[in-house]
Design an enzyme around this catalytic site. Structure first.
Site, short mmCIF file in Angstrom:
data_model
loop_
_atom_site.label_atom_id
_atom_site.label_comp_id
_atom_site.label_asym_id
_atom_site.label_seq_id
_atom_site.Cartn_x
_atom_site.Cartn_y
_atom_site.Cartn_z
N ASP A 20 -11.80 -2.76 3.07
CA ASP A 20 -10.96 -3.39 4.44
C ASP A 20 -12.31 -4.84 4.84
O ASP A 20 -13.16 -4.75 4.01
CB ASP A 20 -11.30 -2.60 5.52
CG ASP A 20 -10.05 -2.84 6.55
OD1 ASP A 20 -9.76 -4.02 6.83
OD2 ASP A 20 -10.74 -2.67 8.13
N HIS B 132 -8.21 -11.12 -0.36
CA HIS B 132 -7.31 -10.22 -0.59
C HIS B 132 -8.02 -10.57 -2.48
O HIS B 132 -8.38 -9.37 -3.37
CB HIS B 132 -5.90 -10.27 -0.98
CG HIS B 132 -5.19 -9.38 0.12
ND1 HIS B 132 -6.33 -8.70 1.53
CD2 HIS B 132 -4.55 -9.91 1.40
CE1 HIS B 132 -5.64 -7.79 2.32
NE2 HIS B 132 -4.74 -8.95 1.93
N LEU C 15 -15.94 7.88 -16.30
CA LEU C 15 -15.63 7.39 -14.72
C LEU C 15 -13.99 7.42 -14.62
O LEU C 15 -13.47 6.73 -15.19
CB LEU C 15 -15.72 6.39 -13.84
CG LEU C 15 -15.97 6.12 -12.46
CD1 LEU C 15 -16.94 6.59 -12.04
CD2 LEU C 15 -15.86 4.44 -12.00
#
Ligand code: IPE
Ligand code: IPE
Ligand code: MG
Length: 230
Positions: A13, A30, A124
């Site tokens: 955020d 963004h 991962l």
């Protein structure tokens, strides 16, 4: 660090505020927020984290202006196209949770291809939550159970988990939220029942390897009780 979370989920955020502070359009925030992704994944991996889940677009984010929505979808596409080789080089397996239904065919295919391309990687597991909402996930699970004619006697927590988008993922041990907000915003509602929560005021585009270490260090000092006495 003595105690490393197996699964870290992140509410990324503060992109808008980052851009605003610099007098830039929100979309620039963004864009900046996708640049650190691979480096951060590497840092988590280095410390022994096995699963990272990133909240990239919520079911509520459809209420944003259409130019912002379009640019978020475009950035997802760019990031996938640019990083797919890097994900393979780093042995990272890509997954998606949420709904693909509202996305255009090209984007859906790109996501499916990237998942197929990386599914044999054993390092991962990176899960992108895009058009994800915790409530929508639970509603979808209930619909599927009804469709499968599950008898109510057979409904237990284990079965519900089989019907969630996250059926192949362990529950998150740590949720990190950047930009200082103290709320869950419809993220992994079922799965985070006993997750440790960590909030930092750092805005997502400024979140770096150092911040990863601070968060992991904070987690390693937590004592998880699960409702019992110590
Ligand atoms: C997070 O940044 C990215 C998404 C929710 C898609 P925001 O866009 O929410 O940034 P702020 O909260 O307005 O600063
Ligand atoms: C949560 O951030 C969703 C994502 C990070 C994708 P928001 O910025 O949408 O959440 P609220 O509106 O502050 O609760
Ligand atoms: Mg926000």
């Amino acid at each position: 660090m003595s105690n490393i979370p197996q699964h870290v989920a992140i509410i990324m955020d503060g992109n808008g505020r980052w851009a605003q502070k610099k007098n830039m359009p929100r979309t620039q925030g963004h864009r900046e927020g996708t640049k650190n992704l691979v480096r951060i994944m590497e840092e988590f991996s280095k410390h022994g984290v096995k699963f990272v889940t990133l909240f990239a677009f919520s079911t509520e984010n459809w209420s944003r202006p259409s130019n912002e929505i379009n640019s978020l979808i475009l950035l997802l596409r760019e990031a996938l196209n640019q990083e797919i080789n890097e994900l393979n080089n780093k042995n990272i397996k890509l997954c998606h949770i949420g709904s693909l239904d509202k996305l255009d065919l090209d984007t859906r295919q790109l996501i499916d291809n990237c998942i197929a391309d990386t599914k044999r990687n054993s390092g991962l597991t990176l899960t992108i939550a895009f058009d994800y909402g915790g409530r929508a996930e639970i509603v979808d699970a209930i619909k599927s159970m009804i469709r499968d004619k599950v008898h109510h006697n057979n409904v237990d927590e284990e079965l519900v988990e089989k019907y969630l988008y996250t059926t192949d993922l362990p529950d998150p041990d740590l949720v990190i939220r950047t930009a200082g907000e103290m709320r869950i915003s419809n993220f992994l509602l079922w799965q985070s029942a006993y997750t440790e929560y960590y909030s930092t005021t750092t805005l997502w585009p400024d979140f770096d390897e150092k911040e990863v270490k601070v968060a992991l260090n904070e987690y390693s000092n937590r004592f998880r009780k699960y409702g019992s006495v110590s």
